[in-house]
Design a protein around this motif. Structure first.
Motif, PDB file in Angstrom:
ATOM      1  N   LEU A 163       7.098  -5.328  -4.109  1.00  0.00           N
ATOM      2  CA  LEU A 163       5.748  -5.099  -4.617  1.00  0.00           C
ATOM      3  C   LEU A 163       4.866  -4.584  -3.482  1.00  0.00           C
ATOM      4  O   LEU A 163       4.906  -5.115  -2.368  1.00  0.00           O
ATOM      5  CB  LEU A 163       5.143  -6.395  -5.170  1.00  0.00           C
ATOM      6  N   VAL A 164       4.095  -3.539  -3.784  1.00  0.00           N
ATOM      7  CA  VAL A 164       3.088  -3.049  -2.839  1.00  0.00           C
ATOM      8  C   VAL A 164       1.718  -3.123  -3.507  1.00  0.00           C
ATOM      9  O   VAL A 164       1.600  -3.011  -4.727  1.00  0.00           O
ATOM     10  CB  VAL A 164       3.358  -1.590  -2.381  1.00  0.00           C
ATOM     11  N   GLY A 165       0.707  -3.340  -2.692  1.00  0.00           N
ATOM     12  CA  GLY A 165      -0.655  -3.396  -3.203  1.00  0.00           C
ATOM     13  C   GLY A 165      -1.484  -2.286  -2.630  1.00  0.00           C
ATOM     14  O   GLY A 165      -1.178  -1.741  -1.556  1.00  0.00           O
ATOM     15  N   GLY A 166      -2.552  -1.925  -3.348  1.00  0.00           N
ATOM     16  CA  GLY A 166      -3.449  -0.898  -2.866  1.00  0.00           C
ATOM     17  C   GLY A 166      -4.784  -1.006  -3.576  1.00  0.00           C
ATOM     18  O   GLY A 166      -4.969  -1.871  -4.444  1.00  0.00           O
ATOM     19  N   TYR A 167      -5.714  -0.132  -3.208  1.00  0.00           N
ATOM     20  CA  TYR A 167      -7.038  -0.176  -3.823  1.00  0.00           C
ATOM     21  C   TYR A 167      -7.189   0.867  -4.917  1.00  0.00           C
ATOM     22  O   TYR A 167      -8.089   0.793  -5.744  1.00  0.00           O
ATOM     23  CB  TYR A 167      -8.119   0.008  -2.752  1.00  0.00           C
TER      24      TYR A 167
END
Lengths: 238, 238, 238
Positions: free
Chosen positions: C95-99
């Protein structure tokens, strides 16, 4: 898929089998006390029922949930091997205890008979699988395995490979107001299976609606990996 | 099943292979010290023997048990991957240490040669497998892997799917007066394999009798899942 | 091996798939807050990217390492199911997160595009597999999954069955002066996969040389189990 014909019980402990999941049911009327001390069970009944399968944990747990509702027995152990014969999920080992061998044999038979229903919303493709489960009233098996509050509606929404289960969970929860009990993934709440799985509880209609929404998005995503997922028995969640 | 012909050792570490279990034996005469610090071994020998397999843990452990009895070597690590190439059991990684590369190579060769015996009571079907092991005198490998008291008779009674192993264990223990060391199942004492497995110790005749009784009921139960289980090598427990 | 043609995104979360490893990429632009609370992530981004596969962990992690370097995203979870569809290794859930959803979708696409490179040094045979990875500059995915120092060269040297990985590690480390970060084996640092795996760091030239030496001995050892191991894509470590 048909049941096997087991006209002769070759050993007294044998109760029955189902081809689906390579599932076998057995009953020990009086467990050896030294073995009983070594088993990892929540309560020491000397009459033990055993439901064991190579493929499938949810279906067998849901089937046993019905069985303990219908008989004077109690679930004392649920263990999830990392199996499914090369698939992405679990097998199962479920032990129930009782005071009377006929009660326990009856529970195992009820569970075996329920498998053609509880496998109804298991969808397989070469790339993975989906599993959906729903009960309007959870009992001891759902409580022990998934932390479901007894007597309330419970739903399971699962996808493999596990990332599909993350999107299914998100869609399901957004669809209806339900309580999220937990989210299980390869490193948390599974035996390193490749599944993403949300456990939900709450109002019966909302839980059912959430499960159906999760199924819809899961079928579309898994199909993107090349094959339309299919179920071996008719869907029961409508 | 025949051994491979490995007429040329392509790298100095290579000792031999066996087709059964995809088993490979190797020896590092002088392990790099920085690697030695990272290995999870009970004693830091710089001469290491390695027995590694895709399928089978009990057979390789029993084979190594004979090998350490026959050579000046010591078992320093036993690890059980969840493998068997889609089957219900384990593979194995076994490390032995010694002071002389010829001792360690000899130990690995003894172990490889014992595999056709220790696979003799492994019975496979499409639905699962059974494994029985017996030694009149357990040594370091059985002690490390299964908690067997060294110098005493030891027996292993295992069935998959795991519920079959519960009934096999119960029958075996009731048959003869033996000490129950432990019962292993998917969540306890295995690497999430789908096996039920009892470890027993005690008088040689009693242990053997218990193992044979467990085998008999296991063969009947596993056959109920559709196929007669068969062994690849002759049974050695009589 | 070709990519699938996914001309129509059947659900908004879908980004793409690759046939290799049964890999699927997805993006949730606004995760349900109650699900976010249940996920096991290092930082709670409401925009999540998902890379999920049945087979392969190293290749997907290395691909994602490039993706987070190239985009404004951060790795927030890496989980390793024991999968590979009956093989000896892992699948993956990353899982990757971003804005911004477009950043996250871009990261998933970069990762998917890198898979044909990062699978280049995965060699399979019927008996097992080898995996080699190298980067001149490790980023967040290598750091989270393998403890690699960010900004430094990192190498992975892996063999299955696991004993082959022990010899590969020993050979690699002896070849060039590198830092040994850790050695992973079935019971340590894996999800009970049948892999032996060393993680190394240090000078770029030395790490590359060590990886190549490990590959050479691994190919010879695995071939002794009956089949020449082959890669599905061209080797990238030269």
């Amino acid at each position: 898929m048909n049941d096997f014909l087991n006209s002769t019980s070759v050993v007294p402990e044998f109760v029955g089998t189902r081809e689906i999941g390579d599932t076998i049911g057995m009953c020990i009327p009086s467990v050896d006390p030294t073995l009983l001390d070594q088993l990892h069970i929540t309560k020491k009944y000397s009459v033990l029922g055993i439901l064991s399968a190579r493929s499938g944990a949810g279906p067998q747990i849901m089937a046993m949930d019905e069985a303990v509702k219908a008989t004077n027995t109690e679930v004392v152990d649920i263990e999830l091997p990392r199996d499914t014969k090369g698939g992405a999920g679990h097998g199962s080992l479920i032990l129930v205890g009782g005071y009377d061998p006929s009660d326990v044999r009856s529970a195992i038979n009820v569970a075996l008979d329920n498998l053609s229903r509880t496998f109804g919303d298991v969808y397989n493709s070469a790339a993975g699988h989906l599993e959906l489960q729903f009960t309007a009233r959870a009992s001891g098996a759902c409580h022990m395995a998934f932390g479901a509050p007894e007597g309330k509606a419970y739903g399971l929404i699962c996808g493999a490979p596990s990332g599909i289960g993350v999107v299914m969970a998100d869609t399901a929860i957004k669809t209806a107001g339900v309580n999220v009990l937990s989210f299980a993934s390869p490193s948390h709440g599974t035996s390193f299976s490749n599944e993403g799985m949300v456990h939900i509880s709450g109002d019966s209609g909302a839980v059912r609606q959430a499960v159906i929404a999760g199924r819809e998005v899961g079928l579309k995503l898994l199909a993107q990996l090349g094959e339309t997922p299919v179920n071996d028995f008719p869907s029961y969640i409508k």
